[in-house]
Scaffold this active site. Sequence first.
Site, PDB file in Angstrom:
ATOM      1  CG  HIS A   1     -18.063  69.136  19.067  1.00 62.28           C
ATOM      2  ND1 HIS A   1     -18.682  68.642  20.190  1.00 62.28           N
ATOM      3  CD2 HIS A   1     -17.852  68.061  18.269  1.00 62.28           C
ATOM      4  CE1 HIS A   1     -18.850  67.335  20.049  1.00 62.28           C
ATOM      5  NE2 HIS A   1     -18.350  66.960  18.902  1.00 62.28           N
TER       6      HIS A   1
ATOM      7  CG  HIS B   1     -14.058  70.437   7.526  1.00 59.87           C
ATOM      8  ND1 HIS B   1     -13.613  69.634   8.556  1.00 59.87           N
ATOM      9  CD2 HIS B   1     -15.183  71.053   7.992  1.00 59.87           C
ATOM     10  CE1 HIS B   1     -14.417  69.769   9.606  1.00 59.87           C
ATOM     11  NE2 HIS B   1     -15.372  70.626   9.286  1.00 59.87           N
TER      12      HIS B   1
ATOM     13  CG  ASN C   1     -24.097  58.550   7.844  1.00 61.10           C
ATOM     14  OD1 ASN C   1     -24.137  57.397   7.422  1.00 61.10           O
ATOM     15  ND2 ASN C   1     -25.154  59.162   8.343  1.00 61.10           N
TER      16      ASN C   1
ATOM     17  CG  ASP D   1     -15.680  71.346  14.623  1.00 59.36           C
ATOM     18  OD1 ASP D   1     -15.928  71.308  13.400  1.00 59.36           O
ATOM     19  OD2 ASP D   1     -16.351  72.006  15.432  1.00 59.36           O
TER      20      ASP D   1
ATOM     21  NE  ARG E   1     -19.101  51.775  13.392  1.00 58.25           N
ATOM     22  CZ  ARG E   1     -18.329  51.922  14.475  1.00 58.25           C
ATOM     23  NH1 ARG E   1     -17.142  52.468  14.365  1.00 58.25           N
ATOM     24  NH2 ARG E   1     -18.753  51.525  15.654  1.00 58.25           N
TER      25      ARG E   1
ATOM     26  CB  SER F   1     -13.569  53.310  21.579  1.00 56.90           C
ATOM     27  OG  SER F   1     -14.885  53.416  22.085  1.00 56.90           O
TER      28      SER F   1
END
Length: 618
Positions: free
Chosen positions: A12, A131, A309, A333, A528, A560
């Site tokens: 992904h 990660h 999140n 990823d 946000r 975006s």
Amino acid sequence: MTAILGISAFYHDSAAALVLDGELVAAAQEERFTRIKHDPAFPSRAVAYCLGEAGLTPGQLDYVAFYDKPLTKFERLLETYLTFAPAGFRSFRLAMPLWLKDKLHMRRTIRHALGDSSRARLVFADHHETHAASAFFPSPFERAAIITLDGVGEWSTTTFGVGEGNRIRLTDHIAFPHSLGLLYSAFTYYCGFKVNSGEYKLMGLAPYGRPVYRDVILQRLIDLKDDGSFWLDMDYFQYCQGLTMTGRRFHDLFGGPPRAPESDLEQRHMDLAASIQAVTEEAVFRIARHAAARTGMRNLVLAGGVALNCVANGWLLREGPFDDIWIQPAAGDAGGALGAALFVWHQLLEKPRPITGRDSQKGSFLGPRFDAEGIAAFLADKPSPGRRFDAEEELVEHVAGLLAEGKVVGWFQGRMEFGPRALGARSILGDPRSPAMQATMNLKIKFRESFRPFAPIILRDRAPEWFDIEPGQESPYMLLVAPVREDRRVPVDPEALRVMADDPDLRRRVNVVRSEIPAVTHVDYSARLQTVDEGRNPRLTRLLEAFDRLTGCPVLVNTSFNVRGEPIVCTPEDAYRCFLATDMDVLVLEDTVLTKDEATRRAGAAAREEYLAQFQLD
């Protein structure tokens, strides 16, 4: 000179990143070049870009680091299919050709992609270590607790540990199939959104609902312990053996089959979104509390898909046990490519890690750039070549004036962002004071669901005047949600809100003016938040300053630069096509400003339907 190429691929959002003598030089997702959203293919174009940006050939690479261990992941896949056999044969039959053809032969694929000249050593790192490396090594902290949360890597779905200096060490993990990321994705699927891309839609839907299913989830689906460890009852899920996330028992528990994509949202779906969001926040909080107690650290770094999140992140920062938090901007990823390269440099080669007090992510502006001369040449044969500004001050004053008039502006500047968020290099900007701006952007430009909120960008030093954050706190990567300050809110008739709470038309709910900046204020008064400063994005900072001088408001809407189903634009051509095909008013390509006139409208009319048909059906 040591050159390390990091790669993530075949699952992904494939990506490549290049580290040169410890410096992060370039990183990009393959989707930006192929125009296939979340493209999982081997990132050959991203690799070529990274090498070109560094001025290297494949033969000059010392190491190539892959972001997980394919053989270990294949072992987990086989063991899972055998555990659930004969159920899952259809899924097994579809998965095996992909693994046997490509995924098991990553060494050969990498060698073939780089060519015969490459003699780079290949390193296959653990998924959650990459990660963790992506979270800690670019962070501003000398020492920190590390938490990684995602769907699944090889076996791990959740880990925590510590980072100190140039070393990371993961000490605890939760193994597949018990996964907070997959639990959230199950509700994403059930509510009719696409797994691995629709989770942020579910998060945006949550404030419209009430967490009435929270206790049911905690009692029936997940056994969440005080220390944050958890266990899922797999009788309710299908992701181990089927082609769907949820099963019949899940559907019976929540009142029916999954919502069909694009069908009407019911209050039940909003309540489910609110409920799983509440459970996720509680789980993240408990994991963080336990990690703080175990490690004794005062700072925290986060990565993995769940780290995107931003509602949970904001709550954790405000209410949690840590003094400060840093989140990898490309937490999913794609960021594994960056983490793999840094893991080799610091962990395996034992190179020191300088601490400067700021992160080394470079604002996440790690993608391609296009100079003004090239853009002028591109525009030369277009119907309207636009107006080119020689002085930046004149440019930002002009664009600020257009924004103050209510114009929607495509803003294309500098190096493209790495990660899922537009951070002011490939952005669409608008006036947050306009009550109509949210609906205009959603329906006429983004062509997306009307309930979804937009993010504010604000000058970092002015943020505490508008949002409930501490002075000096920053959110440069749009990964924290903060409430709009009480004194910036607008009184709303309580009776009207009560009636509207059950209105199935979310457009009427979201378009209620709740603050002085209604276009970026969600129905629960949250936002946000992205903070902007001179160090990371000087031109955007000056635009905000110019807009503030004109309006008294140091805030802009930032979303975006793309339409629904399309990756964020990469090139001037991508930006120009999006400008023509939508109702965007203005396009700023570096130093050139184009305003939509009759000539550009005619040019766009022919391409509009083809363009939207290509991307809209996400």
